[in-house]
Design an enzyme around this catalytic site. Sequence first.
Site, PDB file in Angstrom:
ATOM      1  N   GLY A 269       0.525  -1.135   0.097  1.00  0.00           N
ATOM      2  CA  GLY A 269      -0.162  -0.062  -0.105  1.00  0.00           C
ATOM      3  C   GLY A 269       0.967   1.759  -0.303  1.00  0.00           C
TER       4      GLY A 269
ATOM      5  N   THR B 274       1.803   3.186  -2.273  1.00  0.00           N
ATOM      6  CA  THR B 274       1.219   4.771  -3.138  1.00  0.00           C
ATOM      7  C   THR B 274       0.143   5.366  -2.373  1.00  0.00           C
ATOM      8  OG1 THR B 274       0.353   3.363  -4.635  1.00  0.00           O
ATOM      9  CG2 THR B 274       2.963   3.296  -4.819  1.00  0.00           C
ATOM     10  N   GLY B 275      -0.200   5.092  -1.533  1.00  0.00           N
ATOM     11  CA  GLY B 275      -1.467   5.629  -0.735  1.00  0.00           C
ATOM     12  C   GLY B 275      -1.116   6.811  -0.410  1.00  0.00           C
ATOM     13  N   VAL B 276      -2.058   7.726  -0.196  1.00  0.00           N
ATOM     14  CA  VAL B 276      -1.888   8.780   0.367  1.00  0.00           C
ATOM     15  C   VAL B 276      -1.118   8.803   1.648  1.00  0.00           C
ATOM     16  CG1 VAL B 276      -1.968  11.031   2.325  1.00  0.00           C
ATOM     17  CG2 VAL B 276      -3.807   9.903   0.075  1.00  0.00           C
TER      18      VAL B 276
ATOM     19  N   LYS C  99     -11.032  -3.848  11.598  1.00  0.00           N
ATOM     20  CA  LYS C  99      -9.463  -3.470  12.536  1.00  0.00           C
ATOM     21  C   LYS C  99      -8.960  -4.556  13.761  1.00  0.00           C
ATOM     22  CE  LYS C  99      -8.077   0.200  10.836  1.00  0.00           C
ATOM     23  NZ  LYS C  99      -7.372   2.405  11.120  1.00  0.00           N
TER      24      LYS C  99
ATOM     25  N   ARG D  37      -7.034  -7.242  14.237  1.00  0.00           N
ATOM     26  CA  ARG D  37      -6.104  -7.978  16.195  1.00  0.00           C
ATOM     27  C   ARG D  37      -6.130 -10.053  16.453  1.00  0.00           C
ATOM     28  NH1 ARG D  37      -5.429  -2.377  18.786  1.00  0.00           N
ATOM     29  NH2 ARG D  37      -4.803  -0.567  17.573  1.00  0.00           N
TER      30      ARG D  37
END
Length: 331
Positions: free
Chosen positions: A17, A19-21, A138, A142
């Site tokens: 990931g 190249t994501g913000v 998320k 976990r």
Amino acid sequence: MPPYVTAEQTRNILIIGATGVVGTYIIRAIVDARENFGRICVFTSEKTLVEKVQDIAALEAWGVEIFTGRMESERSVKSAYEGIDTVVSCVGRAGIERQIDLITWAEQAGVRRFFPSEYGTDIEYWPESAQEPPHQLKLKVRAHMKTMQRLEHTYLVTGPYSDLYFGTMETRPELGYFDVKAKKAVLLGDGNGAVSFTAIADVGKFVVAALINTNASRNATLIVHSFTATPHEILAEYERQTGVTWEKSYTSLERLRQIEREEYQVHSRLATVVTLRRIWTEGGTLHKYYDETVLGHIETETLESQVAANIRKQEEGENNFPSLLRKLSLV
Ligand SMILES: *[C@@H]1O[C@H](CO)[C@@H](O)[C@H](O)[C@H]1NC(C)=O
Ligand SMILES: *[C@@H]1O[C@H](CO)[C@@H](O)[C@H](O)[C@H]1NC(C)=O
């Protein structure tokens, strides 16, 4: 950056990931601290390779190894995992659940450490956190991590990004904004609730510090932030820097909860944004004390520098919120 002792365990890193913000900032910080690491690799899709030709070329120019494949492909992912010690995932909201396989395969491939994509609101802040809709995937990740036999983890919790909170909010002004041109602000809650923010540019610094401080970050949830401020303090800083008094109004916590219910009823994408803003306003992401003894001292952005950056952005006509919001898949 101060000199660090290279930790054997974090020599070879794979970023998913990148190249994501948020990933862009993370890969940048890792490359800037390259003397601490061995191989720096990126796993990306064919689609990104085509769409982000320049980003990929820049990564290659920095000596980053590029692996291409689909995140769903066990074979592609495992071949990228070969010889990798630490995987740093910065997938966006749409990719959170896919990390369950990525984690299983990492354990099988002998990866030592996995950083799942957190970089946001604390999903285990208080008991109520377990019920918040935006946290569910998320939390599932976990829970899956707990079943691993050998794979270590690091959760890096940053709280909201000041880059997103500061600025305009055209889609739904009631959700709070700071408009430099109109000199108007809508403050959340009573304006006195403190929120701990991280500037996106600082996320990479924290990741690098966590990678280098292998022992301190082993199986740990690291809660970091750049600075803490109330909506009133943020407004005061805008007023100080623009030299005038702004017009202000408030969206109460009660009103936020009402908007939230309405947005869920119509299955609006905005519902997640409202929930997160309601959580921040309730104080559900306030971390007054950042323990510098864990990761060492990190030079971060400040309330002053982030307001200055946002004023510049708005004056240059760049309304960053909606586009960044889209790219971040609602953080
Ligand atoms: C970290 O977690 C992994 C997987 O649960 C476990 O095997 C390992 O013993 C833990 N390490 C420490 C130092 O707690
Ligand atoms: C990290 O932990 C290992 C094992 O517990 C220990 O041998 C090593 O000295 C520690 N390294 C540092 C820099 O504290």
